[in-house]
Design a protein around this motif. Structure first.
Motif, mmCIF file in Angstrom:
data_model
loop_
_atom_site.group_PDB
_atom_site.id
_atom_site.type_symbol
_atom_site.label_atom_id
_atom_site.label_comp_id
_atom_site.label_asym_id
_atom_site.label_seq_id
_atom_site.Cartn_x
_atom_site.Cartn_y
_atom_site.Cartn_z
ATOM 1 N N PRO A 89 0.818 -1.215 0.000
ATOM 2 C CA PRO A 89 0.000 0.000 0.000
ATOM 3 C C PRO A 89 0.849 1.262 0.000
ATOM 4 O O PRO A 89 1.928 1.300 0.613
ATOM 5 C CB PRO A 89 -0.806 -0.115 1.301
ATOM 6 C CG PRO A 89 -0.813 -1.572 1.612
ATOM 7 C CD PRO A 89 0.524 -2.081 1.140
ATOM 8 N N PRO A 90 0.366 2.310 -0.682
ATOM 9 C CA PRO A 90 1.154 3.547 -0.781
ATOM 10 C C PRO A 90 0.980 4.428 0.447
ATOM 11 O O PRO A 90 -0.123 4.891 0.752
ATOM 12 C CB PRO A 90 0.532 4.222 -2.012
ATOM 13 C CG PRO A 90 -0.890 3.769 -2.005
ATOM 14 C CD PRO A 90 -0.875 2.380 -1.448
ATOM 15 N N VAL A 91 2.046 4.631 1.184
ATOM 16 C CA VAL A 91 1.994 5.557 2.311
ATOM 17 C C VAL A 91 3.406 6.072 2.582
ATOM 18 O O VAL A 91 4.363 5.296 2.659
ATOM 19 C CB VAL A 91 1.407 4.892 3.579
ATOM 20 C CG1 VAL A 91 2.208 3.675 3.991
ATOM 21 C CG2 VAL A 91 1.301 5.885 4.724
ATOM 22 N N ALA A 92 3.528 7.390 2.670
ATOM 23 C CA ALA A 92 4.787 8.011 3.079
ATOM 24 C C ALA A 92 4.781 8.018 4.606
ATOM 25 O O ALA A 92 4.163 8.889 5.233
ATOM 26 C CB ALA A 92 4.893 9.422 2.515
ATOM 27 N N ARG A 93 5.431 7.038 5.191
ATOM 28 C CA ARG A 93 5.277 6.747 6.619
ATOM 29 C C ARG A 93 5.495 7.962 7.509
ATOM 30 O O ARG A 93 4.643 8.332 8.310
ATOM 31 C CB ARG A 93 6.235 5.615 7.018
ATOM 32 C CG ARG A 93 6.082 5.149 8.461
ATOM 33 C CD ARG A 93 6.970 3.957 8.757
ATOM 34 N NE ARG A 93 8.365 4.336 8.785
ATOM 35 C CZ ARG A 93 9.004 4.761 9.885
ATOM 36 N NH1 ARG A 93 8.347 4.861 11.033
ATOM 37 N NH2 ARG A 93 10.267 5.075 9.859
ATOM 38 N N GLU A 94 6.643 8.606 7.404
ATOM 39 C CA GLU A 94 6.957 9.701 8.314
ATOM 40 C C GLU A 94 6.063 10.908 8.075
ATOM 41 O O GLU A 94 5.650 11.582 9.031
ATOM 42 C CB GLU A 94 8.432 10.070 8.191
ATOM 43 C CG GLU A 94 9.365 8.975 8.707
ATOM 44 C CD GLU A 94 10.805 9.436 8.824
ATOM 45 O OE1 GLU A 94 11.112 10.560 8.382
ATOM 46 O OE2 GLU A 94 11.623 8.667 9.365
ATOM 47 N N ASP A 95 5.738 11.190 6.821
ATOM 48 C CA ASP A 95 4.845 12.317 6.531
ATOM 49 C C ASP A 95 3.458 12.063 7.101
ATOM 50 O O ASP A 95 2.812 12.978 7.633
ATOM 51 C CB ASP A 95 4.757 12.548 5.017
ATOM 52 C CG ASP A 95 6.053 13.079 4.427
ATOM 53 O OD1 ASP A 95 6.843 13.673 5.185
ATOM 54 O OD2 ASP A 95 6.278 12.887 3.221
ATOM 55 N N PHE A 96 2.980 10.810 6.972
ATOM 56 C CA PHE A 96 1.667 10.460 7.509
ATOM 57 C C PHE A 96 1.662 10.605 9.027
ATOM 58 O O PHE A 96 0.743 11.194 9.610
ATOM 59 C CB PHE A 96 1.304 9.027 7.114
ATOM 60 C CG PHE A 96 -0.080 8.601 7.546
ATOM 61 C CD1 PHE A 96 -1.119 8.587 6.629
ATOM 62 C CD2 PHE A 96 -0.349 8.215 8.858
ATOM 63 C CE1 PHE A 96 -2.404 8.204 7.010
ATOM 64 C CE2 PHE A 96 -1.628 7.835 9.255
ATOM 65 C CZ PHE A 96 -2.652 7.834 8.319
ATOM 66 N N ILE A 97 2.675 10.039 9.688
ATOM 67 C CA ILE A 97 2.752 10.099 11.147
ATOM 68 C C ILE A 97 2.768 11.544 11.633
ATOM 69 O O ILE A 97 2.066 11.903 12.597
ATOM 70 C CB ILE A 97 3.993 9.338 11.660
ATOM 71 C CG1 ILE A 97 3.810 7.829 11.442
ATOM 72 C CG2 ILE A 97 4.260 9.641 13.132
ATOM 73 C CD1 ILE A 97 5.052 7.006 11.728
ATOM 74 N N ASP A 138 11.088 15.626 13.440
ATOM 75 C CA ASP A 138 11.878 14.520 13.969
ATOM 76 C C ASP A 138 11.467 14.183 15.406
ATOM 77 O O ASP A 138 11.393 13.011 15.786
ATOM 78 C CB ASP A 138 13.375 14.850 13.931
ATOM 79 C CG ASP A 138 13.924 14.852 12.515
ATOM 80 O OD1 ASP A 138 13.231 14.355 11.612
ATOM 81 O OD2 ASP A 138 15.044 15.365 12.307
ATOM 82 N N PHE A 139 11.196 15.217 16.201
ATOM 83 C CA PHE A 139 10.801 14.999 17.591
ATOM 84 C C PHE A 139 9.459 14.274 17.650
ATOM 85 O O PHE A 139 9.281 13.320 18.411
ATOM 86 C CB PHE A 139 10.712 16.343 18.328
ATOM 87 C CG PHE A 139 10.273 16.213 19.767
ATOM 88 C CD1 PHE A 139 11.206 16.088 20.785
ATOM 89 C CD2 PHE A 139 8.926 16.214 20.100
ATOM 90 C CE1 PHE A 139 10.807 15.965 22.109
ATOM 91 C CE2 PHE A 139 8.509 16.082 21.418
ATOM 92 C CZ PHE A 139 9.456 15.963 22.426
ATOM 93 N N VAL A 140 8.506 14.718 16.846
ATOM 94 C CA VAL A 140 7.174 14.124 16.851
ATOM 95 C C VAL A 140 7.236 12.659 16.437
ATOM 96 O O VAL A 140 6.620 11.789 17.055
ATOM 97 C CB VAL A 140 6.231 14.922 15.924
ATOM 98 C CG1 VAL A 140 4.893 14.198 15.765
ATOM 99 C CG2 VAL A 140 6.011 16.325 16.473
#
Length: 498
Positions: A298-306, A421-423
């Motif tokens: 599945p397409p997901v930009a992990r860090e951007d989504f988080i 980065d912190f989040v």
């Protein structure tokens, strides 16, 4: 008073049939539920606000409906019950008593359910483990050292322990499906807008939250959604009603489905081997039933989504504080909340309108990309969680994290905590755990956790199916097939009220 010992041989609809036909009284069912609560609740802490005397009065004249006279538990979050304290798992709301029922609760009552207590939930439902400081941690009947999940952990633990066949639940990031997976139950998150959430509170978490139930049987869930769904005056999010009842989908001739499946960790960094094994085992089962399964990523930009999800939830927590202050008529202070909650509220206040708008834009773009990917398939199969049910305390802040959160609480605008980065670092454990559930909250698609796998240590591992927007009937039809092919109703947790 008389009790009905054969209580757990029936699902909620089966119990209602007995009441309707006069074979059992609603009072007998209620007394059985109360006795079971008193027996197992000290060990699991699922029911935090008994309503026994109120329910006893209701049982004398049960209301006609599909669930006539069936004992039921209400999650102590969002769902307002007139005249009964609602604390949302927080010290801040101690003593708050709503003046009217929410629409959700009105529909439970119209369905004939007899609400006799409220269930444990994490503070404001913000964690996937039910461990509020205010009412104490809830424990999993399958292993009391583990969490039943969150935020509907109290409801799921009560069903898994045999107190009730079905209980209320809500889901903003997996909070129906996660507890269903942890406790070996069926849990359907409906399509956004399917079940109304007003009118006393705003639609939460930018529309991510959906309300329904956790249950042992698929048919209880389907009939309950028939009773809960539908628009009402003043509802903001309106969608087309189903063409036929969800209950009718259970008996519909199965259609050959094209099902995508994935063992990708998605928002996490790795997928537990038992979760992967459950998916691959389920693929074999689906193929034996005539369905076509296709492996995908599945397409997901992990860090951007988080980051975007965190911005929106933290902003929502800041608004939750402001709304609570308005509703209660007093200012909130750090001692009113858990350290993590207060820090998230402060962090939410640090984001400006542009941060929130960018997060909304990202989620809109993600939704378009995700739904385009989804277009060729009838459903997507993944594990519900990225890990096994976590240990009680497994998501609590470490001593170092607690210090960081306290430091954050004293910063005027959140300071460095706004940095991406912190989040991401702060949420790493949480997103590894519930790595699969959140996309469906963002896209609004229906998704269900089905209890199809237990590992070698008899720990439940739920399998999640996400469907097309507005097509719960397809998922219910599939769930009915799976329930027949691989029944789970007779499986009993080690801690079970009998």
């Amino acid at each position: 008073m008389a009790r009905f010992k054969e209580y757990d041989q029936y699902d909620a609809l089966g119990l209602a049939d007995l009441v309707r036909s006069g074979q059992v009284s609603a009072s007998e069912l209620l007394e059985e539920s109360i006795a079971r609560t008193e027996k197992v609740n000290p060990a699991i802490n699922a029911v935090i606000r008994p309503m026994y005397e109120h329910a006893r009065l209701q049982a004398k004249q049960p209301k006609e409906g599909p669930f006539m006279g069936v004992p039921f538990l209400l999650k102590d979050l969002i769902a307002s019950y007139a005249g009964v304290e609602m604390t949302n798992g927080s010290r801040f709301y101690r003593g708050f008593v709503p003046a009217e029922d929410s629409e959700y609760v009105k529909r439970f009552k119209r369905a004939g359910l007899n609400i006799f207590g409220k269930t444990n939930t994490p503070e404001f439902g913000i964690t996937p483990s039910t461990e509020p400081e205010f009412t104490g941690p809830c424990r999993n009947p399958w292993d009391t050292l583990r969490s039943p999940g969150g935020s509907s952990g109290g409801s799921a633990a009560a069903v898994a322990a045999g107190i009730v066949p079905m209980a209320s639940a809500s889901d903003g990031g997996g909070s129906i499906r996660i507890p269903a997976s942890c406790c070996g139950l069926f849990g359907m998150k409906p399509t956004r807008g399917r079940v109304p959430s007003g009118p006393d509170l705003p639609d939460g978490w930018f529309g991510f939250i959906a309300e329904h139930v956790v249950s042992r049987s698929v048919r209880d869930s389907a009939h309950m959604l028939d009773a809960l769904q539908g628009n009402y005056p003043g509802q903001v999010m309106r969608i087309a009603p189903p063409t036929k009842s969800y209950a009718s989908a259970l008996d519909k001739k199965p259609k050959k489905l094209k099902i995508a499946y994935s063992v990708d960790p998605l928002l996490g960094e790795q997928l537990h081997q038992d979760c992967k094994a459950g998916v691959l085992e389920t693929v074999k089962l689906l193929e034996s039933m005539g369905h076509t399964c296709v492996e995908v990523r599945p397409p997901v930009a992990r860090e951007d989504f988080i980051y975007a999800y965190s911005v929106l939830v933290c902003s929502e927590m800041a608004a939750t504080l402001a709304e609570g202050e308005r509703l209660l008529g007093r200012a909130g202070k750090s001692s009113d909340f858990e350290t993590r909650t207060w820090a998230l509220m402060k962090l939410g206040r640090s984001f400006h309108g542009g941060d929130v708008a960018q997060a909304v834009w990202f989620m809109n773009m993600f939704t378009r990309q995700w739904l385009s990917f989804f277009e060729p398939y009838d459903a997507l199969l993944t594990s519900t969680l990225g890990e096994l049910p976590i240990a009680v305390g497994g998501l609590r802040p470490t001593p170092r994290e607690t210090l960081e959160l306290k430091a954050l609480s004293y910063l005027p605008i959140g300071g460095i905590a706004k940095q991406k980065d912190f989040v991401i670092k702060s949420g790493k454990r949480l997103y590894n755990y519930c790595s699969q559930t959140m996309p469906a909250n963002v896209t609004g698609q229906p998704a269900m956790s089905v209890p199809l796998h237990w590992n070698d240590n008899n720990i439940p591992v739920g399998m999640m199916f996400t469907g097309r927007f507005g097509e719960e009937e397809v998922l219910f039809n599939l769930a009915a097939q799976l329930e027949q092919a691989k029944p789970w109703a007779d499986r009993r947790a080690p801690l079970y009220a009998v």
